[in-house]
Design a protein around this motif. Structure first.
Motif, PDB file in Angstrom:
ATOM      1  N   ALA A 148      30.905 -22.621  33.814  1.00 19.62           N
ATOM      2  CA  ALA A 148      31.499 -23.941  33.603  1.00 19.62           C
ATOM      3  C   ALA A 148      30.994 -24.907  34.658  1.00 19.62           C
ATOM      4  O   ALA A 148      30.824 -24.547  35.824  1.00 19.62           O
ATOM      5  CB  ALA A 148      33.025 -23.870  33.647  1.00 19.62           C
ATOM      6  N   PHE A 149      30.749 -26.134  34.210  1.00 22.24           N
ATOM      7  CA  PHE A 149      30.446 -27.219  35.136  1.00 22.24           C
ATOM      8  C   PHE A 149      31.744 -27.929  35.524  1.00 22.24           C
ATOM      9  O   PHE A 149      32.669 -28.072  34.718  1.00 22.24           O
ATOM     10  CB  PHE A 149      29.522 -28.265  34.488  1.00 22.24           C
ATOM     11  CG  PHE A 149      28.084 -27.869  34.468  1.00 22.24           C
ATOM     12  CD1 PHE A 149      27.408 -27.531  35.629  1.00 22.24           C
ATOM     13  CD2 PHE A 149      27.384 -27.854  33.266  1.00 22.24           C
ATOM     14  CE1 PHE A 149      26.071 -27.185  35.600  1.00 22.24           C
ATOM     15  CE2 PHE A 149      26.038 -27.504  33.233  1.00 22.24           C
ATOM     16  CZ  PHE A 149      25.384 -27.162  34.400  1.00 22.24           C
ATOM     17  N   PHE A 151      33.556 -31.229  36.111  1.00 18.73           N
ATOM     18  CA  PHE A 151      33.530 -32.654  35.754  1.00 18.73           C
ATOM     19  C   PHE A 151      34.686 -33.359  36.456  1.00 18.73           C
ATOM     20  O   PHE A 151      35.725 -32.745  36.697  1.00 18.73           O
ATOM     21  CB  PHE A 151      33.683 -32.837  34.234  1.00 18.73           C
ATOM     22  CG  PHE A 151      32.403 -32.714  33.468  1.00 18.73           C
ATOM     23  CD1 PHE A 151      31.744 -31.496  33.368  1.00 18.73           C
ATOM     24  CD2 PHE A 151      31.852 -33.818  32.826  1.00 18.73           C
ATOM     25  CE1 PHE A 151      30.555 -31.378  32.659  1.00 18.73           C
ATOM     26  CE2 PHE A 151      30.666 -33.710  32.112  1.00 18.73           C
ATOM     27  CZ  PHE A 151      30.019 -32.491  32.023  1.00 18.73           C
TER      28      PHE A 151
ATOM     29  N   LEU B  67      47.537 -29.731  29.244  1.00 22.25           N
ATOM     30  CA  LEU B  67      48.313 -29.183  30.355  1.00 22.25           C
ATOM     31  C   LEU B  67      47.601 -29.534  31.662  1.00 22.25           C
ATOM     32  O   LEU B  67      46.413 -29.258  31.825  1.00 22.25           O
ATOM     33  CB  LEU B  67      48.448 -27.663  30.204  1.00 22.25           C
ATOM     34  CG  LEU B  67      49.363 -26.963  31.204  1.00 22.25           C
ATOM     35  CD1 LEU B  67      50.818 -27.392  31.028  1.00 22.25           C
ATOM     36  CD2 LEU B  67      49.256 -25.436  31.020  1.00 22.25           C
ATOM     37  N   THR B  69      47.758 -29.694  36.028  1.00 17.22           N
ATOM     38  CA  THR B  69      48.389 -29.338  37.301  1.00 17.22           C
ATOM     39  C   THR B  69      47.890 -30.291  38.387  1.00 17.22           C
ATOM     40  O   THR B  69      46.799 -30.859  38.288  1.00 17.22           O
ATOM     41  CB  THR B  69      48.095 -27.875  37.708  1.00 17.22           C
ATOM     42  OG1 THR B  69      46.694 -27.636  37.655  1.00 17.22           O
ATOM     43  CG2 THR B  69      48.819 -26.900  36.786  1.00 17.22           C
ATOM     44  N   LEU B  82      44.159 -31.517  37.728  1.00 18.26           N
ATOM     45  CA  LEU B  82      43.205 -30.679  37.003  1.00 18.26           C
ATOM     46  C   LEU B  82      43.694 -30.521  35.573  1.00 18.26           C
ATOM     47  O   LEU B  82      44.837 -30.104  35.348  1.00 18.26           O
ATOM     48  CB  LEU B  82      43.087 -29.303  37.673  1.00 18.26           C
ATOM     49  CG  LEU B  82      42.177 -28.308  36.948  1.00 18.26           C
ATOM     50  CD1 LEU B  82      40.710 -28.722  37.031  1.00 18.26           C
ATOM     51  CD2 LEU B  82      42.339 -26.901  37.512  1.00 18.26           C
ATOM     52  N   ASP B  84      43.976 -28.389  32.936  1.00 13.54           N
ATOM     53  CA  ASP B  84      43.821 -26.934  32.767  1.00 13.54           C
ATOM     54  C   ASP B  84      43.518 -26.561  31.321  1.00 13.54           C
ATOM     55  O   ASP B  84      42.714 -25.665  31.075  1.00 13.54           O
ATOM     56  CB  ASP B  84      45.107 -26.212  33.211  1.00 13.54           C
ATOM     57  CG  ASP B  84      45.229 -26.077  34.708  1.00 13.54           C
ATOM     58  OD1 ASP B  84      44.296 -25.522  35.314  1.00 13.54           O
ATOM     59  OD2 ASP B  84      46.237 -26.522  35.281  1.00 13.54           O
ATOM     60  N   ILE B 119      38.014 -31.434  35.570  1.00 13.21           N
ATOM     61  CA  ILE B 119      37.972 -30.604  34.366  1.00 13.21           C
ATOM     62  C   ILE B 119      36.782 -29.665  34.499  1.00 13.21           C
ATOM     63  O   ILE B 119      35.689 -30.103  34.864  1.00 13.21           O
ATOM     64  CB  ILE B 119      37.763 -31.454  33.087  1.00 13.21           C
ATOM     65  CG1 ILE B 119      38.789 -32.586  32.992  1.00 13.21           C
ATOM     66  CG2 ILE B 119      37.810 -30.593  31.841  1.00 13.21           C
ATOM     67  CD1 ILE B 119      38.359 -33.716  32.072  1.00 13.21           C
ATOM     68  N   ASN B 120      36.973 -28.402  34.210  1.00 13.91           N
ATOM     69  CA  ASN B 120      35.858 -27.456  34.153  1.00 13.91           C
ATOM     70  C   ASN B 120      35.431 -27.309  32.695  1.00 13.91           C
ATOM     71  O   ASN B 120      36.253 -26.975  31.842  1.00 13.91           O
ATOM     72  CB  ASN B 120      36.270 -26.113  34.747  1.00 13.91           C
ATOM     73  CG  ASN B 120      36.579 -26.241  36.225  1.00 13.91           C
ATOM     74  OD1 ASN B 120      35.808 -26.843  36.974  1.00 13.91           O
ATOM     75  ND2 ASN B 120      37.705 -25.717  36.651  1.00 13.91           N
TER      76      ASN B 120
END
Lengths: 160, 160
Positions: A148-149, A151, B67, B69, B82, B84, B119-120
């Motif tokens: 995962a990157f 962002f 969702l 956090t 973040l 999630d 965000i990942n």
């Protein structure tokens, strides 16, 4: 706490000024903006007194710093830790202090009720990726094997 | 709150059971382990009552969930959020509900004292990357233009 030859300790509130200077030097070295040591010290004094942030230090005066923030996550009973910063001053790199921090973090995870430790690592920094891999970290999600990157959107700077 | 044609609302504690089912369905669909709706509901009831987690819902019954956090970070006065999870049930995808969530998150960041949203995103998921880019998110660090990979170590599963 002793990890390798480095005495790694958990920072207290009154380490805030010293940590602030390290963080400021870190950003200055890597040409990243910093609000300056005084603002950082004020924030750190508050953060290190909360249960959402802790820091590890090595050396007196401190020559290295690991800064960790914690949060909840619905998939875990325990807490999720993010290694926000890992900094060793230029004269003490490649002497094992980073590994001493990671050994301490990994070894103390259970005691800290930490179920997951997260780190964002530069795509092009193969040395850092190998370093974290040596300490048991992975980038590939177990089921899909997808990486995962990271962002982000920063609301403190005007949009481009 | 109204974003586009979707009524987006902030979840309350008593939405915990409905959210738990959505998260469980999400992981089941993507073949990711889940502790089951009951454990998730217990956790969500506690988390949604804290100031470290919030959720957005769309539809009654809810057909989509975001969702989020929150944690502190030394580089920001405000909080770091973040994202999630972002989940839309299969029958309601590509209808703008994801964008309604993102508009709400971005538009409410200031009111929530959020300075940064993270965000990942899967490396191979070009659609998701474009989606977040459309909502003002970037992966390249402003100064170095480096992207970062998300690394993690999970202490709830035995080491490989």
């Amino acid at each position: 706490m002793l990890s390798g030859t480095w005495d790694v300790r958990i920072a207290k509130n009154n380490d805030a000024v010293e940590i602030a200077q390290l963080l400021h030097d870190f950003n200055t070295e890597f040409e990243t903006p910093s609000p300056g040591p005084r603002i950082l010290a004020d924030r750190l004094f508050a953060l290190l007194g909360s249960d959402g942030t802790f820091a590890l230090l090595a050396g007196r005066p401190a020559i290295a710093l690991a800064l960790v923030t914690l949060r909840s996550n619905v998939w875990y009973d325990g807490r999720v830790a993010l290694l926000d910063e890992l900094y060793v001053v230029p004269g003490h790199r490649n002497q094992g202090v980073g590994s001493a921090f990671m050994n301490e973090l990994v070894g103390s995870a259970k005691a800290f009720n930490i179920d997951l430790i997260e780190i964002n690592v530069d795509e092009g920094d193969a040395d850092a990726q190998r370093f974290y891999a040596r300490h048991g970290f992975v980038s590939a999600e177990p089921v899909t094997q997808a990486r995962a990157f990271y962002f982000f959107r920063d609301f403190t700077t005007p949009p481009e």
